[in-house]
Design a protein around this motif. Structure first.
Motif, PDB file in Angstrom:
ATOM      1  N   THR A 168      73.707  47.522  18.974  1.00 37.87           N
ATOM      2  CA  THR A 168      75.141  47.210  18.896  1.00 37.87           C
ATOM      3  C   THR A 168      75.391  45.756  19.255  1.00 37.87           C
ATOM      4  OG1 THR A 168      75.699  49.495  19.475  1.00 37.87           O
ATOM      5  CG2 THR A 168      77.429  47.852  19.779  1.00 37.87           C
ATOM      6  N   ILE A 169      74.577  45.220  20.173  1.00 42.01           N
ATOM      7  CA  ILE A 169      74.779  43.845  20.636  1.00 42.01           C
ATOM      8  C   ILE A 169      74.591  42.840  19.512  1.00 42.01           C
ATOM      9  CG2 ILE A 169      72.395  43.375  21.306  1.00 42.01           C
ATOM     10  CD1 ILE A 169      75.448  42.520  23.434  1.00 42.01           C
ATOM     11  N   ASN A 170      73.866  43.219  18.441  1.00 38.59           N
ATOM     12  CA  ASN A 170      73.618  42.308  17.322  1.00 38.59           C
ATOM     13  C   ASN A 170      74.530  42.568  16.121  1.00 38.59           C
ATOM     14  OD1 ASN A 170      71.501  40.991  18.679  1.00 38.59           O
ATOM     15  ND2 ASN A 170      70.013  42.532  17.999  1.00 38.59           N
ATOM     16  N   ASP A 171      75.381  43.592  16.208  1.00 35.86           N
ATOM     17  CA  ASP A 171      76.270  43.891  15.091  1.00 35.86           C
ATOM     18  C   ASP A 171      77.264  42.755  14.878  1.00 35.86           C
ATOM     19  OD1 ASP A 171      74.988  46.248  14.786  1.00 35.86           O
ATOM     20  OD2 ASP A 171      76.536  47.498  15.701  1.00 35.86           O
ATOM     21  N   VAL A 172      77.494  42.418  13.605  1.00 33.25           N
ATOM     22  CA  VAL A 172      78.380  41.289  13.271  1.00 33.25           C
ATOM     23  C   VAL A 172      79.794  41.548  13.779  1.00 33.25           C
ATOM     24  CG1 VAL A 172      79.398  39.959  11.383  1.00 33.25           C
ATOM     25  CG2 VAL A 172      76.998  40.691  11.247  1.00 33.25           C
ATOM     26  N   GLY A 173      80.303  42.735  13.553  1.00 34.53           N
ATOM     27  CA  GLY A 173      81.660  43.048  13.989  1.00 34.53           C
ATOM     28  C   GLY A 173      81.803  42.998  15.495  1.00 34.53           C
ATOM     29  N   PHE A 174      80.783  43.475  16.215  1.00 34.61           N
ATOM     30  CA  PHE A 174      80.830  43.442  17.676  1.00 34.61           C
ATOM     31  C   PHE A 174      80.832  42.005  18.179  1.00 34.61           C
ATOM     32  CE2 PHE A 174      78.775  43.464  21.845  1.00 34.61           C
ATOM     33  CZ  PHE A 174      79.533  44.416  22.513  1.00 34.61           C
ATOM     34  N   ARG A 175      79.986  41.169  17.592  1.00 33.56           N
ATOM     35  CA  ARG A 175      79.931  39.757  17.999  1.00 33.56           C
ATOM     36  C   ARG A 175      81.255  39.055  17.731  1.00 33.56           C
ATOM     37  NH1 ARG A 175      75.314  37.061  20.497  1.00 33.56           N
ATOM     38  NH2 ARG A 175      73.724  38.691  20.548  1.00 33.56           N
ATOM     39  N   GLN A 176      81.864  39.383  16.596  1.00 34.89           N
ATOM     40  CA  GLN A 176      83.145  38.754  16.257  1.00 34.89           C
ATOM     41  C   GLN A 176      84.227  39.172  17.254  1.00 34.89           C
ATOM     42  OE1 GLN A 176      84.342  39.320  12.205  1.00 34.89           O
ATOM     43  NE2 GLN A 176      86.366  38.436  12.506  1.00 34.89           N
ATOM     44  N   MET A 177      84.202  40.430  17.650  1.00 33.79           N
ATOM     45  CA  MET A 177      85.173  40.906  18.633  1.00 33.79           C
ATOM     46  C   MET A 177      84.987  40.190  19.971  1.00 33.79           C
ATOM     47  SD  MET A 177      85.679  44.780  20.118  1.00 33.79           S
ATOM     48  CE  MET A 177      84.056  44.737  20.898  1.00 33.79           C
TER      49      MET A 177
END
Length: 545
Positions: A168-177
């Motif tokens: 999850t830490i590398n997910d694009v959406g998570f990083r953007q959030m």
């Protein structure tokens, strides 16, 4: 000189008011459709008493520049509005003295509040920011700084609490959030998170729980074994105890892979090993709640602990006896086949939703049952009955008559739901962690065995057979010591202490046993206290000598 000027301004305002045609522009106070709204974004207290005509929360005049008339909410007077509130204040002062006084008090309070906020800001920032400080506000947050650690710990908590994958830490959406929340923060990578920060949080949480459970003089545990979809076996153990402040607490001590053979000896050994890892004495275990598997039953017996059967699991075993009846087996198979068809056919699913809308039915999805949870079969049958009309209409249009239940099968479903509904409600009610439920089991058992599961003269042959099958199995599972134990628990609960479900002789026997146990416990505590005092006095005398 100043008073003359004020008087001239006042006279000018009065002349301006007279220029407005009152009768054509006043808003009737009796109108239910027209209301007066203040100017958008206004902060002056005067707008509490004035407003522009509006309907349904929207101004009648959309263009702000064309709003040249404002209405008094008190007397409905229409005044000329030119972009300032001087004439509005004068109108309130001259015609509504009490409201004018309240307005001045409100403005004074707001002014004082503003002054305090400004003073607090000055106290917190006694000097202007330096260029260096401004540049630091734009630079990335330093790793291992308090703020960086706080944000990282929040991510770790999110992943652990919600059981999210490390990726999850590398997910694009998570990083953007994360960037939107704090642009200066750069989260750690997956490897660092998994090997450093999550284990560090685990160690911290373990220390915290160790401190709490070490204060528990006695505790109960619940345990279970299960196999995952990937065929890996696990064992879980949870501790339950009451603090010195009489707060009920529970902690999951372990969920461990159990690759050894599931013999009673191995189960008993791993349970005691987990307690030892948490520095908990096996003698402090007051009771162990398990399912009815022979290996776990024997394991608890080998450890010398008191075992309580999980009521939900016991009830499931009794219900499974009833579900083995040919009529019920046939109906459940029909429902499973029906639900499976709609779960695997998008065309049928869309058509079912269309029929639900046309027939004004609730747009609920069908429920697939799970073999390990008997109440899921109840919800499956209940949903099929609820959607009977749209289901039949859909199957007729699809020409899937072979999937459609017969009238007799629908009748069996209805009787099945009637009998099972109270059992489902009881199962869900006792499945709690934040309150004690053992004291309610004896009254519930009495109601089931002597009221609900007793066949009535009005019951059909199938209903009577269903009730008798569950009742005969359930009453054989709670006998002798187990039944007495549950009755004592009910007596100690103020809600059930009168034991109204027992006759007078049975009630007296239970009360007598509880009194004897209470006296024995009090005596043992007194003996222990005397022994502790003797040891303390002996140690004190040796120190003096």
């Amino acid at each position: 000189m100043i008073s003359d000027r004020v008087h001239v301004i006042g006279m000018f305002i009065v002349l301006m008011e007279d220029l407005v045609e009152d009768e054509s522009l006043q808003v009737s106070s009796a109108s239910s459709n027209i209301e007066l709204l203040p100017l958008e974004g206004c902060s002056s207290a005067v707008w509490k008493y004035f407003g522009f005509p509006s309907r349904d929360g929207k101004f009648l005049e959309i263009d702000k520049k064309k709003r040249t008339s404002v209405h008094c909410k008190i007397c409905a007077k229409v005044l000329k509005y030119t972009g300032n509130t001087t004439n509005l204040r004068y109108h309130i002062q001259q015609n509504h003295r009490s409201e004018y006084k309240n307005m001045l008090e409100t403005e004074a309070l707001e002014k004082e509040a503003s002054r305090k906020r400004a003073a607090a800001t000055v106290a917190g920032d006694k000097h202007q920011r330096l260029i260096r400080d401004c540049l630091e506000m734009q630079s990335p947050i330093v790793r291992s700084s308090p703020l960086w650690n706080k944000l990282t710990n929040s991510i770790c908590y999110f992943i652990a609490k919600d059981m999210q994958p490390y990726d999850t830490i590398n997910d694009v959406g998570f990083r953007q959030m994360i960037t939107a929340f704090q642009p200066r923060y750069t989260p750690p990578d997956r490897k660092t998170l998994a090997t450093q920060y999550i284990p560090r949080m685990f160690d911290s949480e373990t220390t915290r729980i160790l401190q709490q459970v070490s204060q528990a003089e006695y505790f109960a545990i619940t345990t279970d074994l299960w196999t995952s979809r990937s065929k890996h076996a696990y064992i879980g153990i949870t501790i339950h105890y009451i603090t010195n402040q009489f707060i009920l607490r529970n902690h999951l001590l372990a969920t461990k892979e159990f690759s050894d053979s599931h013999t009673a000896e191995n189960v008993a050994e791993i349970l005691q090993r987990i307690l030892s890892e948490w520095k908990l004495s096996r003698d402090a275990v007051s009771a162990v709640t398990t399912d009815n598997g022979s290996n776990i039953v024997l394991a608890v017996e080998m450890a010398g602990w008191v075992r309580l059967s999980c009521f939900s699991h016991t009830l499931q075993l009794s219900v499974e006896r009833a579900m083995a009846m040919p009529e019920i087996t046939k109906v459940l198979a029909r429902c499973r086949r029906l639900v499976s068809h709609f779960n695997h056919s998008s065309k049928s699913s869309y058509l079912l939703k269309e029929k639900q809308q046309n027939l004004h039915h609730k747009q609920h999805n069908l429920v697939q049952d799970v073999t390990t949870r008997w109440n899921s079969a109840y919800y499956m049958v209940q949903r099929v009955l609820e959607q009977q009309q749209p289901l039949c209409a859909t199957l007729l249009e699809l020409k899937k008559g072979d999937l459609m239940p017969s009238d007799n099968e629908f009748s069996v479903m209805e009787k099945y739901v009637v009998v099972m509904k109270p059992l489902v409600e009881i199962t869900e009610a006792i499945g709690a962690e934040k309150w004690v439920t053992i004291s309610a089991l004896r009254p519930l058992l009495h109601k089931l065995l002597h009221i609900h599961l007793v066949a009535k003269s009005t019951d059909s042959k199938m209903e009577s057979a269903l009730k008798n099958a569950i009742r005969s199995d359930l009453q054989n599972r709670y006998v002798d010591d187990a039944l007495v134990f549950l009755t004592k628990a009910a007596f100690l609960d103020p809600r059930f202490k009168i034991l109204g479900f027992l006759d007078s002789s049975e009630r007296e026997d239970v009360i007598s046993q509880v009194k004897e146990e209470a006296i024995a416990l009090a005596e043992s505590v007194m003996v222990q206290d005397e022994s502790d005092n003797a040891q303390t006095n002996s140690g004190t005398q040796q120190t003096k000598s």
